[in-house]
Design a protein around this motif. Structure first.
Motif, PDB file in Angstrom:
ATOM      1  N   TYR A  87       0.810  -1.226   0.000  1.00  0.00           N
ATOM      2  CA  TYR A  87       0.000   0.000   0.000  1.00  0.00           C
ATOM      3  C   TYR A  87       0.843   1.275   0.000  1.00  0.00           C
ATOM      4  O   TYR A  87       0.558   2.214  -0.734  1.00  0.00           O
ATOM      5  CB  TYR A  87      -0.945  -0.024   1.203  1.00  0.00           C
ATOM      6  CG  TYR A  87      -1.983   1.061   1.205  1.00  0.00           C
ATOM      7  CD1 TYR A  87      -3.089   0.993   0.359  1.00  0.00           C
ATOM      8  CD2 TYR A  87      -1.878   2.148   2.065  1.00  0.00           C
ATOM      9  CE1 TYR A  87      -4.055   1.989   0.372  1.00  0.00           C
ATOM     10  CE2 TYR A  87      -2.837   3.147   2.081  1.00  0.00           C
ATOM     11  CZ  TYR A  87      -3.921   3.056   1.233  1.00  0.00           C
ATOM     12  OH  TYR A  87      -4.884   4.054   1.240  1.00  0.00           O
ATOM     13  N   TYR A  88       1.869   1.312   0.820  1.00  0.00           N
ATOM     14  CA  TYR A  88       2.662   2.535   0.982  1.00  0.00           C
ATOM     15  C   TYR A  88       3.981   2.535   0.205  1.00  0.00           C
ATOM     16  O   TYR A  88       4.567   3.580  -0.006  1.00  0.00           O
ATOM     17  CB  TYR A  88       2.967   2.789   2.465  1.00  0.00           C
ATOM     18  CG  TYR A  88       1.761   3.212   3.243  1.00  0.00           C
ATOM     19  CD1 TYR A  88       1.198   4.469   3.071  1.00  0.00           C
ATOM     20  CD2 TYR A  88       1.186   2.355   4.173  1.00  0.00           C
ATOM     21  CE1 TYR A  88       0.089   4.862   3.793  1.00  0.00           C
ATOM     22  CE2 TYR A  88       0.074   2.741   4.898  1.00  0.00           C
ATOM     23  CZ  TYR A  88      -0.468   3.995   4.704  1.00  0.00           C
ATOM     24  OH  TYR A  88      -1.568   4.382   5.425  1.00  0.00           O
ATOM     25  N   LEU A 126       1.048  10.688   1.963  1.00  0.00           N
ATOM     26  CA  LEU A 126       0.777   9.253   1.916  1.00  0.00           C
ATOM     27  C   LEU A 126      -0.693   8.984   1.618  1.00  0.00           C
ATOM     28  O   LEU A 126      -1.554   9.801   1.942  1.00  0.00           O
ATOM     29  CB  LEU A 126       1.145   8.611   3.252  1.00  0.00           C
ATOM     30  CG  LEU A 126       2.605   8.739   3.682  1.00  0.00           C
ATOM     31  CD1 LEU A 126       2.792   8.179   5.084  1.00  0.00           C
ATOM     32  CD2 LEU A 126       3.524   8.039   2.695  1.00  0.00           C
ATOM     33  N   PHE A 186      -5.991   2.035   4.541  1.00  0.00           N
ATOM     34  CA  PHE A 186      -5.001   1.003   4.871  1.00  0.00           C
ATOM     35  C   PHE A 186      -5.504   0.135   6.029  1.00  0.00           C
ATOM     36  O   PHE A 186      -5.452  -1.097   5.961  1.00  0.00           O
ATOM     37  CB  PHE A 186      -3.658   1.642   5.224  1.00  0.00           C
ATOM     38  CG  PHE A 186      -2.707   0.698   5.876  1.00  0.00           C
ATOM     39  CD1 PHE A 186      -2.074  -0.300   5.150  1.00  0.00           C
ATOM     40  CD2 PHE A 186      -2.441   0.790   7.234  1.00  0.00           C
ATOM     41  CE1 PHE A 186      -1.206  -1.200   5.761  1.00  0.00           C
ATOM     42  CE2 PHE A 186      -1.568  -0.091   7.852  1.00  0.00           C
ATOM     43  CZ  PHE A 186      -0.955  -1.096   7.105  1.00  0.00           C
TER      44      PHE A 186
END
Length: 133
Positions: free
Chosen positions: A55-56, A103, A109
């Motif tokens: 995800y990041y 972000l 998330f």
């Protein structure tokens, strides 16, 4: 965040994505955990790390277990970026710069992690509650 009979996952407020896994029963050391607790902790660590990476896309994932202030088995999982305020120091170390990270949504998330943990840990133990923070 996620909670079942063995573990609970909490959010640490921070500039970087940071989750903490706790045992539900007070234990001082990982070696005191039951086999089921150890399994749940390791599965949660694996899920969170993989989801953070996907995800990041951080530079590094930091995983730590300290219990000096909170004498309860718990693990910290943090996504680290070269641009965060403390990198390459630990998040509780000496600040290196003013970080300005842009972000993706932390709430999204957490929802992804929650869903994944429900699926993977349900195979071991049915969650008793899912608590959103």
């Amino acid at each position: 965040m996620f909670e079942n009979d063995l573990i609970r996952i909490e959010i640490e407020e921070s500039e970087v994505p940071w989750l903490k896994i706790f045992t539900q029963v007070e234990r001082r050391e990982f070696s005191e955990c039951t086999a089921a607790e150890k399994s749940a902790i390791l599965e949660a660590l694996d899920v969170i790390e993989k989801e953070m990476l996907a995800y990041y896309q951080p530079f590094k994932i930091n995983i730590a277990s300290f219990g000096n202030y909170v004498p309860l088995v718990h693990w910290h999982i943090m996504a680290r970026f070269k641009e965060d305020s403390f990198f390459p120091e630990p998040m509780w170390g000496k600040k290196q710069r003013e970080g300005h990270l842009l972000l993706p949504s932390f709430d999204t998330f957490c929802e992804k992690v929650d869903m994944k943990l429900e699926k993977t840990l349900n195979a071991v133990l049915k969650p008793t509650a899912i608590v959103n923070t």
